[in-house]
Design a protein around this motif. Structure first.
Motif, PDB file in Angstrom:
ATOM      1  N   GLU A   5      19.567  59.628  36.892  1.00 26.01           N
ATOM      2  CA  GLU A   5      18.239  59.044  37.072  1.00 26.01           C
ATOM      3  C   GLU A   5      17.206  60.139  37.364  1.00 26.01           C
ATOM      4  O   GLU A   5      16.097  60.110  36.852  1.00 26.01           O
ATOM      5  N   LYS A   7      17.360  63.276  36.393  1.00 27.72           N
ATOM      6  CA  LYS A   7      17.138  63.975  35.121  1.00 27.72           C
ATOM      7  C   LYS A   7      16.187  63.185  34.229  1.00 27.72           C
ATOM      8  O   LYS A   7      15.244  63.733  33.662  1.00 27.72           O
ATOM      9  N   ASN A   8      16.414  61.879  34.103  1.00 26.91           N
ATOM     10  CA  ASN A   8      15.564  61.047  33.249  1.00 26.91           C
ATOM     11  C   ASN A   8      14.123  61.020  33.739  1.00 26.91           C
ATOM     12  O   ASN A   8      13.179  61.093  32.939  1.00 26.91           O
ATOM     13  N   GLN A   9      13.948  60.928  35.053  1.00 31.05           N
ATOM     14  CA  GLN A   9      12.585  60.915  35.586  1.00 31.05           C
ATOM     15  C   GLN A   9      11.903  62.262  35.394  1.00 31.05           C
ATOM     16  O   GLN A   9      10.712  62.323  35.069  1.00 31.05           O
ATOM     17  N   VAL A  10      12.641  63.357  35.584  1.00 31.50           N
ATOM     18  CA  VAL A  10      12.065  64.697  35.376  1.00 31.50           C
ATOM     19  C   VAL A  10      11.641  64.858  33.920  1.00 31.50           C
ATOM     20  O   VAL A  10      10.534  65.319  33.623  1.00 31.50           O
ATOM     21  N   TRP A  11      12.506  64.465  32.977  1.00 35.51           N
ATOM     22  CA  TRP A  11      12.164  64.577  31.557  1.00 35.51           C
ATOM     23  C   TRP A  11      10.908  63.773  31.229  1.00 35.51           C
ATOM     24  O   TRP A  11      10.013  64.241  30.523  1.00 35.51           O
ATOM     25  N   ALA A  12      10.848  62.551  31.726  1.00 37.08           N
ATOM     26  CA  ALA A  12       9.692  61.698  31.451  1.00 37.08           C
ATOM     27  C   ALA A  12       8.421  62.305  32.032  1.00 37.08           C
ATOM     28  O   ALA A  12       7.372  62.322  31.369  1.00 37.08           O
ATOM     29  N   MET A  14       7.891  65.514  32.704  1.00 31.20           N
ATOM     30  CA  MET A  14       7.573  66.746  31.974  1.00 31.20           C
ATOM     31  C   MET A  14       6.860  66.430  30.656  1.00 31.20           C
ATOM     32  O   MET A  14       5.891  67.098  30.294  1.00 31.20           O
ATOM     33  N   ARG A  15       7.341  65.402  29.946  1.00 29.78           N
ATOM     34  CA  ARG A  15       6.669  64.995  28.697  1.00 29.78           C
ATOM     35  C   ARG A  15       5.241  64.541  28.976  1.00 29.78           C
ATOM     36  O   ARG A  15       4.302  64.930  28.282  1.00 29.78           O
ATOM     37  N   ASP A  16       5.082  63.714  30.006  1.00 26.76           N
ATOM     38  CA  ASP A  16       3.765  63.198  30.356  1.00 26.76           C
ATOM     39  C   ASP A  16       2.820  64.327  30.770  1.00 26.76           C
ATOM     40  O   ASP A  16       1.667  64.383  30.327  1.00 26.76           O
ATOM     41  N   THR A  18       3.046  67.523  29.960  1.00 24.17           N
ATOM     42  CA  THR A  18       2.747  68.336  28.777  1.00 24.17           C
ATOM     43  C   THR A  18       1.686  67.659  27.917  1.00 24.17           C
ATOM     44  O   THR A  18       0.719  68.307  27.480  1.00 24.17           O
TER      45      THR A  18
END
Length: 147
Positions: A5, A7-12, A14-16, A18
Motif C-alpha cells: 500500500e 508503494k502504491n501511494q508513493v507511486w501515485a 510521484m505521478r501526480d 510530476t
C-alpha cells in the motif's frame, strides 16, 4: 501500513507531483523553446558551476549519449560551452554561457514565483518527508548490495 500500500501511494503521489510540476514548468520554459530535460540539464550545470558530461548524466539519470546529444544542441543554441579535457580527450567539460546563465536565472525566478502559497512550515514538512523517503530508499539499496 502494508509495504504494498505504501508503494502504491508513493507511486501515485510521484505521478501526480510530476504532472503538476510539469504544469508549472511548461508554460514558463515553453517561452524559451526548451524541454523539461534541457532545463533540468541547465539547472544542474548552474548548480555545480560546470561539470562533465558523464557527471551530468549520472545526476539527471540519463544515458551519457543522450546527455551528450542534448548538450550539443544547447551549445548550438548558445546556452552552454563544451570543451575537451586536454589530459583526457574522452572527458567533456560543460559550462553555461552568459546567455545560458541568464536563461536559467530568469526561469528560476519565474518558477519561484509560481509557488506563492508555500510557507516556511509547509516547505520544511515537505522536504523532511522527501528526505526521509530518500533515506529509506538508500537503506534499502545498502541492504540489497550487502545481502
Amino acid at each position: 501500513m502494508e509495504p504494498a500500500e505504501f508503494k502504491n501511494q508513493v507511486w501515485a503521489l510521484m505521478r501526480d507531483i510530476t504532472d503538476r510540476m510539469n504544469g508549472v514548468f511548461h508554460p514558463i520554459i515553453d517561452r524559451y523553446g526548451l524541454t523539461i530535460m534541457q532545463m533540468r540539464v541547465l539547472f544542474e550545470i548552474r548548480r555545480e558551476d560546470g561539470c562533465t558530461v558523464s557527471g551530468l548524466s549520472r545526476r539527471v539519470c540519463a544515458a551519457g549519449t543522450n546527455v551528450s546529444a542534448l548538450c550539443k544542441r544547447l551549445e548550438r543554441e548558445g546556452l552552454l560551452e563544451r570543451s575537451r579535457d586536454p589530459r583526457d580527450e574522452r572527458v567533456v567539460h560543460i559550462t553555461l554561457t552568459g546567455e545560458g546563465r541568464r536563461t536559467v536565472d530568469e526561469v528560476d525566478a519565474l518558477v519561484t514565483r509560481a509557488f506563492p502559497l508555500l510557507n516556511e512550515e509547509d516547505a520544511e514538512v515537505i522536504l523532511d518527508g522527501m528526505q526521509r523517503l530518500s533515506l529509506l530508499l538508500q537503506k534499502r539499496d545498502s541492504i540489497q548490495e550487502n545481502p
